[in-house]
Design a protein around this motif. Structure first.
Motif, PDB file in Angstrom:
ATOM      1  N   GLY A  60       7.918  25.535 -44.649  1.00 25.38           N
ATOM      2  CA  GLY A  60       8.207  24.123 -44.430  1.00 25.38           C
ATOM      3  C   GLY A  60       6.992  23.280 -44.144  1.00 25.38           C
ATOM      4  O   GLY A  60       7.114  22.094 -43.875  1.00 25.38           O
ATOM      5  N   ASN A  82      15.623  32.372 -41.783  1.00 30.38           N
ATOM      6  CA  ASN A  82      15.944  32.432 -40.359  1.00 30.38           C
ATOM      7  C   ASN A  82      17.125  33.339 -40.079  1.00 30.38           C
ATOM      8  O   ASN A  82      17.117  34.078 -39.101  1.00 30.38           O
ATOM      9  CB  ASN A  82      16.250  31.033 -39.832  1.00 30.38           C
ATOM     10  CG  ASN A  82      14.994  30.323 -39.435  1.00 30.38           C
ATOM     11  OD1 ASN A  82      14.265  30.819 -38.601  1.00 30.38           O
ATOM     12  ND2 ASN A  82      14.731  29.204 -40.055  1.00 30.38           N
ATOM     13  N   VAL A 111      18.912  28.876 -35.585  1.00 29.37           N
ATOM     14  CA  VAL A 111      18.693  28.381 -36.949  1.00 29.37           C
ATOM     15  C   VAL A 111      17.940  27.057 -36.918  1.00 29.37           C
ATOM     16  O   VAL A 111      17.018  26.817 -37.692  1.00 29.37           O
ATOM     17  CB  VAL A 111      20.037  28.230 -37.674  1.00 29.37           C
ATOM     18  CG1 VAL A 111      19.845  27.526 -38.998  1.00 29.37           C
ATOM     19  CG2 VAL A 111      20.665  29.580 -37.900  1.00 29.37           C
ATOM     20  N   MET A 112      18.319  26.216 -35.958  1.00 32.10           N
ATOM     21  CA  MET A 112      17.729  24.889 -35.857  1.00 32.10           C
ATOM     22  C   MET A 112      16.233  24.977 -35.539  1.00 32.10           C
ATOM     23  O   MET A 112      15.457  24.119 -35.964  1.00 32.10           O
ATOM     24  CB  MET A 112      18.443  24.130 -34.747  1.00 32.10           C
ATOM     25  CG  MET A 112      18.713  22.692 -35.024  1.00 32.10           C
ATOM     26  SD  MET A 112      19.819  22.087 -33.743  1.00 32.10           S
ATOM     27  CE  MET A 112      19.393  20.387 -33.782  1.00 32.10           C
ATOM     28  N   MET A 144      23.800  19.952 -36.883  1.00 34.73           N
ATOM     29  CA  MET A 144      23.520  20.906 -37.965  1.00 34.73           C
ATOM     30  C   MET A 144      24.444  20.650 -39.153  1.00 34.73           C
ATOM     31  O   MET A 144      24.011  20.633 -40.306  1.00 34.73           O
ATOM     32  CB  MET A 144      23.720  22.345 -37.469  1.00 34.73           C
ATOM     33  CG  MET A 144      22.591  22.902 -36.671  1.00 34.73           C
ATOM     34  SD  MET A 144      21.046  22.905 -37.579  1.00 34.73           S
ATOM     35  CE  MET A 144      21.375  24.133 -38.827  1.00 34.73           C
ATOM     36  N   THR A 149      14.949  28.063 -45.927  1.00 40.79           N
ATOM     37  CA  THR A 149      14.579  28.368 -44.539  1.00 40.79           C
ATOM     38  C   THR A 149      15.782  28.909 -43.762  1.00 40.79           C
ATOM     39  O   THR A 149      15.611  29.771 -42.906  1.00 40.79           O
ATOM     40  CB  THR A 149      14.031  27.129 -43.809  1.00 40.79           C
ATOM     41  OG1 THR A 149      14.915  26.045 -44.026  1.00 40.79           O
ATOM     42  CG2 THR A 149      12.669  26.758 -44.314  1.00 40.79           C
ATOM     43  N   LEU A 150      16.988  28.426 -44.083  1.00 39.25           N
ATOM     44  CA  LEU A 150      18.174  28.972 -43.414  1.00 39.25           C
ATOM     45  C   LEU A 150      18.299  30.457 -43.705  1.00 39.25           C
ATOM     46  O   LEU A 150      18.574  31.258 -42.814  1.00 39.25           O
ATOM     47  CB  LEU A 150      19.436  28.262 -43.889  1.00 39.25           C
ATOM     48  CG  LEU A 150      19.750  26.894 -43.303  1.00 39.25           C
ATOM     49  CD1 LEU A 150      21.189  26.499 -43.615  1.00 39.25           C
ATOM     50  CD2 LEU A 150      19.537  26.876 -41.809  1.00 39.25           C
ATOM     51  N   GLY A 180      14.224  26.792 -36.792  1.00 35.95           N
ATOM     52  CA  GLY A 180      13.464  27.005 -38.008  1.00 35.95           C
ATOM     53  C   GLY A 180      13.534  25.870 -39.004  1.00 35.95           C
ATOM     54  O   GLY A 180      12.957  25.970 -40.082  1.00 35.95           O
ATOM     55  N   ILE A 181      14.221  24.785 -38.668  1.00 36.39           N
ATOM     56  CA  ILE A 181      14.299  23.662 -39.617  1.00 36.39           C
ATOM     57  C   ILE A 181      12.909  23.074 -39.821  1.00 36.39           C
ATOM     58  O   ILE A 181      12.243  22.716 -38.853  1.00 36.39           O
ATOM     59  CB  ILE A 181      15.226  22.558 -39.079  1.00 36.39           C
ATOM     60  CG1 ILE A 181      16.652  23.054 -39.043  1.00 36.39           C
ATOM     61  CG2 ILE A 181      15.139  21.320 -39.944  1.00 36.39           C
ATOM     62  CD1 ILE A 181      17.613  21.970 -38.632  1.00 36.39           C
ATOM     63  N   PRO A 182      12.444  22.965 -41.062  1.00 30.51           N
ATOM     64  CA  PRO A 182      11.153  22.312 -41.278  1.00 30.51           C
ATOM     65  C   PRO A 182      11.234  20.856 -40.840  1.00 30.51           C
ATOM     66  O   PRO A 182      12.281  20.217 -40.992  1.00 30.51           O
ATOM     67  CB  PRO A 182      10.952  22.414 -42.794  1.00 30.51           C
ATOM     68  CG  PRO A 182      11.884  23.451 -43.257  1.00 30.51           C
ATOM     69  CD  PRO A 182      13.037  23.447 -42.316  1.00 30.51           C
TER      70      PRO A 182
END
Lengths: 354, 335
Positions: free
Chosen positions: B256, B317, A179-180, B52, B313-314, A182-184
């Motif tokens: 993003g 993904n 998931v991380m 996170m 985005t979460l 994909g963090i913008p």
């Protein structure tokens, strides 16, 4: 005409069906381009896109027609697919080549020793002169600090996942690393910003490093994980069977075997974060003067410099030239990192025996 | 020696179902070096989870500060005025722009990327294919700000011709009508994003197409299939989930992307039916362009819009993960 008949009549002595001669695609292409230009000229269309489009459609139709006549429908479809794949390749390559070409061609204009060793200190954005020394310095410090934080955490996490990871915690970490990834980048910047807002802090270089480290960690974890998985289990078992503690097995046997791959992964991650603009824009803010202290005061960085030269310059040619030259520097840095990383990967490839 | 002491230290096998696990854990943690190293590496993993969680918590907290004072509807207001009292702002335009530009990018990039991946693996002569793959690998590393600079100074002027043409022939649809303004619009942004995410999607798809079992392709060839039929029967079905996850990766990037959009788009706070007229905005672009003039409250409002982007985005993904998980994992040497 049915395609079962065609081979029987044209080449009775072979098992292969009839096929178009090898020069035919070129002939058809040439013919359709000429015809396309002709039609455009006759109809008075002046756009280049139009005759290219007409020529392309003519080419597809002609190829399909000829191939279907001589070789049969299935081969005709195959030829269409081939032309479409080639077209896609050419269409996609044009902008990508243009990007590199333009950056190099415009970048070399002001890129010289003076440019690399001077800051924008007393130079207005619209004037010629000035340089990127302060930006290079800021970039190196921010990216270096980010690597010092991000790389060890990333490698340790990967070791945990591959060597120890069982059960819920490992599954959770795996999932959140994905998931991380994909963090913008701007969200990572906003996260650090929200902490800074709480303590009422002013922008400084290290804040940017923290955001960059967050962006770096998942990339390092992923690539290190892949590399650790390539180390054959026999090596671990042999070491453990000799009574070597597990941590020494990891440090002395597993890591040295794949250190090349891990280095490559880290360097690719550095190349990625070195070009990040958004978090630096929010957290480091930019500074035309040289500030060598990443822990206090606004700093510059190369990507941010490019953005600010572009957006604050009100269309001044000198600023655009500087932006291109800085882009060329940045691309060169990233490409060299990439090439070196790949060379290391090839040189120190793990001996997997596969 | 060591092994015997270990065995004596291990707890005796008891009736509990977890006895074996516990024994193993005790053995691996029996040496101080092992304990420290396990602690360090586990700590790093936990730290990632904490980060996170912290991202979600901090963004939500700051966002709640801003949204509670918002006098518009945060989700439906077509305005971003954080400096007036009472402040009025909403993310409707940003959400629209982000999604529209990403959809344009996906529609343009995915077919072309798949075609290039096929070109590299199945059509090009081996040497050319290798070179092309290498160059596209490098292009994936070009920083987005450089794409942005190129887009604003090179791509935008070249869009005039295309826009005029689209307006002439497709203007009647409304989606492609053009008011002859500067072509700094959603379509240009979409095209630039497509160019940016093309290398990423190509790289991942290429890797997947390479893993197609040779036997499948040879079997199809032996049955007399043409190259296209081989691709349709054996390569594409095998690679489908891989291509989907590659596209999701690209989509995440497009959603993003900040700098490329901020340099190309000339934003406003309206939803335009036409893709060709300048205006609109995206989350990331809005944050980057409003940030330097924003007050403390304005920054909180921008963080609130960043939270929405984070959630989107979460979701994207998560969906990509689910699709990949469905595919049998190619395991390395270490299971």
């Amino acid at each position: 005409m049915s395609h079962a008949q065609a081979p029987a009549r044209r080449s009775p002595s072979t098992l292969r069906g009839a096929s178009l001669p090898s020069w035919s695609p070129w002939a058809i292409a040439g013919g359709s381009i000429l015809l396309g230009i002709g039609i455009s000229a006759a109809a008075g269309l002046d756009s280049k896109i139009q005759w290219a489009l007409i020529a392309g459609i003519l080419y597809l139709l002609a190829t399909f027609g000829f191939a279907a006549r001589v070789e049969g429908g299935r081969q005709a479809k195959d030829r269409i697919a081939t032309s479409l794949v080639w077209t896609a390749f050419v269409v996609a390559v044009i902008p990508l080549v243009s990007l590199i070409w333009v950056t190099v061609a415009r970048g070399v204009k002001v890129l010289d020793f003076y440019f690399l060793t001077h800051s924008m200190g007393v130079v207005a954005d619209t004037e010629p002169g000035g340089g990127i020394y302060h930006a290079i310095l800021g970039s190196i410090e921010q990216v270096g600090l980010a690597t010092l934080i991000g790389a060890p955490i990333g490698v340790l996490t990967a070791i945990y996942l591959v060597e120890y990871g069982r059960g819920k915690l490992a599954r959770a970490v795996t999932f959140f690393v994905d998931v991380m990834t994909g963090i913008p980048s701007i969200v990572a910047g906003l996260f650090i910003l929200s902490i800074m807002l709480m303590f009422d802090m002013q922008p400084f270089g290290f804040a940017g490093s923290l955001a960059l480290a967050i962006l770096m960690m998942p990339v390092v974890v992923r690539s290190t994980e892949e590399m650790l998985k390539l180390v054959p289990n026999e090596l671990r078992e042999a070491s453990l069977a000799l009574g070597v503690p597990k941590y020494r097995t990891i440090l002395k046997v597993v890591l040295p075997t794949c250190i090349g791959g891990i280095t490559t992964g880290i360097m690719l991650a550095i190349a990625r974060i070195a070009g990040e603009t958004a978090p630096v824009l929010l957290l480091v803010f930019g500074n035309p003067f040289i500030n060598a202290n990443p822990f206090e005061g606004a700093q510059a960085s190369l990507p941010l410099y490019i953005y600010q030269q572009f957006s604050n310059s009100a269309g001044s040619g000198a600023a655009f030239d500087r932006a291109w030259a800085a882009s060329l520097t940045l691309i060169a840095f990233v490409m060299i990192l990439n090439l070196v990383a790949r060379a290391i990967a090839r040189w120190k490839a793990p001996k997997t025996g596969r | 020696m060591d092994i015997s002491t270990q065995n004596t230290e291990a707890p005796p096998p008891g009736p509990q179902p977890t006895a074996v696990d516990r024994k193993r854990a005790a053995r691996s943690a029996s040496r101080p070096g092992d304990r420290i190293f396990l602690g360090l590496s586990r700590g790093a993993g936990i730290l990632l989870l904490v980060i996170m969680a912290a991202i979600a918590v901090f963004l939500t907290y700051r966002a709640s500060l801003a949204i509670s004072k918002d006098h518009g509807n945060f989700l439906t207001t077509f305005e971003w005025n954080t400096n007036i009292d009472p402040p009025v702002f909403g993310v409707a335009v940003l959400a629209f722009g982000t999604i529209v530009s990403s959809i344009i990018a996906m529609v343009l990039a995915v077919p072309v990327a798949v075609a290039i991946a096929l070109f590299i693996t199945h059509y090009a002569p081996r040497r050319i294919g290798g070179t092309v793959a290498y160059v596209i690998d490098l292009l994936a590393a070009v920083p987005s700000i450089v794409y942005g600079l190129w887009g604003a100074l090179i791509l935008v002027p070249h869009m005039n011709g295309l826009f005029g043409w689209l307006n002439d022939y497709l203007g009647w649809t409304g989606v492609f009508s053009w008011n002859d303004g500067p072509p700094r619009s959603m379509l240009t942004v979409g095209i630039l994003l497509a160019i940016m995410i093309l290398p990423i999607i190509t790289n991942v798809s290429r890797e997947v197409f390479r893993q197609v079992p040779q036997m499948h392709e040879e079997a199809a060839l032996a049955l007399g299939a043409t190259r296209w039929e081989v691709i349709r029967m054996s390569v594409l079905p095998f690679g489908r989930s891989g291509v989907i996850s590659a596209s999701m990766l690209g989509l995440g990037r497009a959603l993003g992307e900040t700098m490329a959009v901020a340099t190309v788009l000339s934003p406003d706070f309206l939803i335009h039916a036409s893709l060709l007229n300048a205006g609109g905005g995206t989350f990331a672009q809005n944050i980057a362009s409003k940030f330097s003039e924003a007050t403390q409250f304005g920054r909180d409002a921008l963080i609130a819009s960043g939270l929405v982007l984070f959630v989107i985005t979460l979701l994207v993904n998560g969906a990509a993960r689910l699709i990949i998980a469905r595919r049998a994992e190619y395991s390395g040497a270490n299971a």
